[in-house]
Motif scaffolding. Structure first.
Motif, PDB file in Angstrom:
ATOM      1  N   TYR A 187      56.800  33.728  70.342  1.00  0.00           N
ATOM      2  CA  TYR A 187      57.038  34.946  71.115  1.00  0.00           C
ATOM      3  C   TYR A 187      57.865  36.003  70.380  1.00  0.00           C
ATOM      4  CZ  TYR A 187      55.175  32.468  75.147  1.00  0.00           C
ATOM      5  OH  TYR A 187      54.348  31.790  75.991  1.00  0.00           O
ATOM      6  N   ILE A 188      58.975  35.610  69.791  1.00  0.00           N
ATOM      7  CA  ILE A 188      59.950  36.584  69.314  1.00  0.00           C
ATOM      8  C   ILE A 188      59.517  37.263  68.025  1.00  0.00           C
ATOM      9  CG2 ILE A 188      62.385  36.980  68.810  1.00  0.00           C
ATOM     10  CD1 ILE A 188      61.829  35.796  71.608  1.00  0.00           C
ATOM     11  N   ILE A 189      58.986  36.501  67.070  1.00  0.00           N
ATOM     12  CA  ILE A 189      58.721  37.059  65.728  1.00  0.00           C
ATOM     13  C   ILE A 189      57.238  37.092  65.352  1.00  0.00           C
ATOM     14  CG2 ILE A 189      61.005  36.484  64.800  1.00  0.00           C
ATOM     15  CD1 ILE A 189      57.949  34.366  63.986  1.00  0.00           C
ATOM     16  N   LEU A 190      56.357  36.729  66.260  1.00  0.00           N
ATOM     17  CA  LEU A 190      54.956  36.567  65.870  1.00  0.00           C
ATOM     18  C   LEU A 190      54.362  37.835  65.259  1.00  0.00           C
ATOM     19  CD1 LEU A 190      52.541  34.745  65.679  1.00  0.00           C
ATOM     20  CD2 LEU A 190      51.933  35.356  68.039  1.00  0.00           C
ATOM     21  N   ASP A 191      54.593  38.976  65.883  1.00  0.00           N
ATOM     22  CA  ASP A 191      54.041  40.230  65.346  1.00  0.00           C
ATOM     23  C   ASP A 191      54.608  40.539  63.963  1.00  0.00           C
ATOM     24  OD1 ASP A 191      52.509  40.569  67.591  1.00  0.00           O
ATOM     25  OD2 ASP A 191      53.906  41.944  68.579  1.00  0.00           O
ATOM     26  N   LYS A 192      55.899  40.279  63.767  1.00  0.00           N
ATOM     27  CA  LYS A 192      56.520  40.541  62.467  1.00  0.00           C
ATOM     28  C   LYS A 192      56.043  39.547  61.417  1.00  0.00           C
ATOM     29  CE  LYS A 192      60.608  42.771  64.416  1.00  0.00           C
ATOM     30  NZ  LYS A 192      62.079  42.732  64.609  1.00  0.00           N
ATOM     31  N   LEU A 193      55.782  38.310  61.838  1.00  0.00           N
ATOM     32  CA  LEU A 193      55.241  37.322  60.906  1.00  0.00           C
ATOM     33  C   LEU A 193      53.851  37.739  60.440  1.00  0.00           C
ATOM     34  CD1 LEU A 193      55.321  34.575  59.482  1.00  0.00           C
ATOM     35  CD2 LEU A 193      54.483  33.531  61.607  1.00  0.00           C
ATOM     36  N   ILE A 194      53.040  38.195  61.365  1.00  0.00           N
ATOM     37  CA  ILE A 194      51.695  38.670  61.002  1.00  0.00           C
ATOM     38  C   ILE A 194      51.787  39.838  60.024  1.00  0.00           C
ATOM     39  CG2 ILE A 194      49.629  39.819  61.903  1.00  0.00           C
ATOM     40  CD1 ILE A 194      50.046  38.144  64.489  1.00  0.00           C
ATOM     41  N   ALA A 195      52.726  40.765  60.271  1.00  0.00           N
ATOM     42  CA  ALA A 195      52.902  41.913  59.372  1.00  0.00           C
ATOM     43  C   ALA A 195      53.319  41.457  57.975  1.00  0.00           C
ATOM     44  CB  ALA A 195      53.931  42.876  59.952  1.00  0.00           C
ATOM     45  N   LEU A 196      54.193  40.444  57.888  1.00  0.00           N
ATOM     46  CA  LEU A 196      54.624  39.923  56.590  1.00  0.00           C
ATOM     47  C   LEU A 196      53.455  39.287  55.854  1.00  0.00           C
ATOM     48  CD1 LEU A 196      56.902  39.181  54.565  1.00  0.00           C
ATOM     49  CD2 LEU A 196      57.223  37.065  55.879  1.00  0.00           C
ATOM     50  N   ILE A 197      52.635  38.535  56.550  1.00  0.00           N
ATOM     51  CA  ILE A 197      51.472  37.899  55.933  1.00  0.00           C
ATOM     52  C   ILE A 197      50.496  38.946  55.419  1.00  0.00           C
ATOM     53  CG2 ILE A 197      49.434  36.486  56.440  1.00  0.00           C
ATOM     54  CD1 ILE A 197      51.241  34.864  58.359  1.00  0.00           C
ATOM     55  N   GLN A 198      50.314  40.007  56.194  1.00  0.00           N
ATOM     56  CA  GLN A 198      49.418  41.078  55.764  1.00  0.00           C
ATOM     57  C   GLN A 198      49.974  41.810  54.544  1.00  0.00           C
ATOM     58  OE1 GLN A 198      49.193  43.197  59.511  1.00  0.00           O
ATOM     59  NE2 GLN A 198      47.209  42.264  60.027  1.00  0.00           N
ATOM     60  N   GLU A 199      51.295  41.976  54.520  1.00  0.00           N
ATOM     61  CA  GLU A 199      51.938  42.660  53.390  1.00  0.00           C
ATOM     62  C   GLU A 199      51.829  41.836  52.111  1.00  0.00           C
ATOM     63  OE1 GLU A 199      56.485  43.617  51.864  1.00  0.00           O
ATOM     64  OE2 GLU A 199      56.102  43.379  54.026  1.00  0.00           O
ATOM     65  N   LYS A 200      52.005  40.534  52.222  1.00  0.00           N
ATOM     66  CA  LYS A 200      51.969  39.656  51.048  1.00  0.00           C
ATOM     67  C   LYS A 200      50.631  38.918  51.007  1.00  0.00           C
ATOM     68  CE  LYS A 200      56.960  38.907  50.642  1.00  0.00           C
ATOM     69  NZ  LYS A 200      57.075  39.309  49.224  1.00  0.00           N
ATOM     70  N   ALA A 201      49.565  39.679  50.762  1.00  0.00           N
ATOM     71  CA  ALA A 201      48.212  39.133  50.837  1.00  0.00           C
ATOM     72  C   ALA A 201      47.939  38.072  49.779  1.00  0.00           C
ATOM     73  CB  ALA A 201      47.193  40.268  50.710  1.00  0.00           C
ATOM     74  N   SER A 202      48.646  38.106  48.649  1.00  0.00           N
ATOM     75  CA  SER A 202      48.399  37.146  47.574  1.00  0.00           C
ATOM     76  C   SER A 202      49.322  35.940  47.632  1.00  0.00           C
ATOM     77  CB  SER A 202      48.552  37.842  46.210  1.00  0.00           C
ATOM     78  OG  SER A 202      49.882  38.311  46.044  1.00  0.00           O
ATOM     79  N   CYS A 203      50.156  35.866  48.652  1.00  0.00           N
ATOM     80  CA  CYS A 203      51.151  34.790  48.772  1.00  0.00           C
ATOM     81  C   CYS A 203      50.583  33.618  49.566  1.00  0.00           C
ATOM     82  CB  CYS A 203      52.399  35.337  49.460  1.00  0.00           C
ATOM     83  SG  CYS A 203      53.695  34.115  49.713  1.00  0.00           S
ATOM     84  N   ASN A 204      50.962  32.410  49.164  1.00  0.00           N
ATOM     85  CA  ASN A 204      50.628  31.211  49.938  1.00  0.00           C
ATOM     86  C   ASN A 204      51.734  30.952  50.954  1.00  0.00           C
ATOM     87  OD1 ASN A 204      48.261  30.700  48.523  1.00  0.00           O
ATOM     88  ND2 ASN A 204      49.297  29.451  46.994  1.00  0.00           N
ATOM     89  N   PHE A 205      51.368  30.842  52.221  1.00  0.00           N
ATOM     90  CA  PHE A 205      52.334  30.587  53.291  1.00  0.00           C
ATOM     91  C   PHE A 205      52.161  29.169  53.834  1.00  0.00           C
ATOM     92  CE2 PHE A 205      52.470  35.173  53.332  1.00  0.00           C
ATOM     93  CZ  PHE A 205      53.758  35.479  53.743  1.00  0.00           C
ATOM     94  N   HIS A 206      53.282  28.516  54.085  1.00  0.00           N
ATOM     95  CA  HIS A 206      53.302  27.234  54.788  1.00  0.00           C
ATOM     96  C   HIS A 206      54.246  27.416  55.969  1.00  0.00           C
ATOM     97  CE1 HIS A 206      51.219  25.045  51.507  1.00  0.00           C
ATOM     98  NE2 HIS A 206      51.796  25.976  50.774  1.00  0.00           N
TER      99      HIS A 206
END
Length: 298
Positions: free
Chosen positions: A110-129
């Motif tokens: 709930y709290i950070i989901l939108d910001k997490l999505i924005a971070l993933i979009q910003e770092k398109a070449s990064c591997n996230f776990h």
């Protein structure tokens, strides 16, 4: 368990951390494929080097001394940093940035989901776990090096971790907008005839609630009925169907409150706020880089 394939720390430190993992010299020796006397020699060396006892016996159980706990915290951070260093400098490295992070469910869903999505979009070449778990499990993952840092709502002590406040939120009593209470409600005790929906053991939200209720000599078992569930979306859905009341962070039901689907039940004796915290290994050399990544959530 210590990652023995990549760790380059002193072998005596590896032995110490393995004993901390099992709290048993024999099992630690079996895990490292060495003899139990060798483990004992390694621990004795460290005790002489640091001029302190690291373990003691409490009846038949092996326990860490206070000095041993301090050493474990520091050396666990070193071990986890060693794994990350190997990933960064190894010739097998694909050069892709890797970010491993965890969130407790209230925050992650709930709290950070939108910001997490924005971070993933910003770092398109990064591997996230990314891991969503309760507070107890998140801290275990942090201790074991599975994640780099986390944002949690549960209780955590500064002596064990690096902690920075992320935000403060209010815990509120939530009910369906048309919920019919068994009696007029002014205080916590007026709710005890209700069915309460709570999180599972190990949840930071539940620990916070129980801690507050205990100050009024109230336990969650004092409510008429309990629904215990480890999924935040399910809790909100149950509230929307008027299946009980719950105590949640206000941010988790912001949309439902604004849509007038749910309502806050104001109580004279319930005024509770709690910090969400950024948490990382206390002595990690990568704290600054983790904080830089975490800026995306502020």
């Amino acid at each position: 368990m210590i990652n023995k394939e990549v760790i380059m720390l002193d072998f005596r430190i590896v032995s110490f951390l393995e004993v901390c993992e099992y709290m048993n010299f024999t099992k630690a020796a079996e895990s490292l494929n060495i003899t139990q006397p060798a483990i004992s020699t390694h621990i004795k060396y460290l005790e002489e080097y640091y001029n302190c006892k690291l373990f003691y016996r409490n009846k038949r159980n092996l326990c860490l001394t206070d000095q041993g706990k301090i050493l474990k915290t520091a050396l666990t951070s070193m071990s986890n940093d060693e794994d990350r260093l190997m990933s960064l400098v190894s010739s097998k490295n694909t050069k892709k940035e890797k970010i491993s992070l965890g969130f407790t469910r209230s925050i992650g869903e709930y709290i950070i989901l939108d910001k997490l999505i924005a971070l993933i979009q910003e770092k398109a070449s990064c591997n996230f776990h990314i891991f969503y778990e309760n507070t107890d499990e998140i801290l275990k993952d942090l201790d074991g090096g599975k994640i780099d840092f986390a944002i949690i709502e549960g209780f955590v002590t500064a002596k064990d971790y690096f902690i920075k406040t992320y935000k403060t939120d209010r815990v509120v009593c939530i009910a369906h907008k048309d919920h019919k209470f068994k009696k007029p409600v002014r205080k916590l005790t007026d709710l005890l005839d209700e069915r309460v929906i709570i999180r599972e053991d190990g949840s930071g939200t539940l620990a916070i609630l129980k801690n507050f209720l205990n100050m009024d000599n109230i336990d969650t078992n004092d409510f008429s009925n309990i629904i215990e569930i480890n999924n935040m979306h399910a809790i909100v859905a149950l509230l929307r169907r008027d299946c009980g009341i719950s105590f949640l962070f206000e941010s988790c039901v912001k949309k439902e409150l604004e849509a007038n689907e749910l309502r806050i039940v104001e109580l004279e004796d319930f005024n509770l706020t709690h910090d969400f915290s950024f948490v990382a290994s206390k002595n990690s050399i990568f704290i600054d880089s983790y904080l830089k990544i975490a800026e995306a959530f502020y």
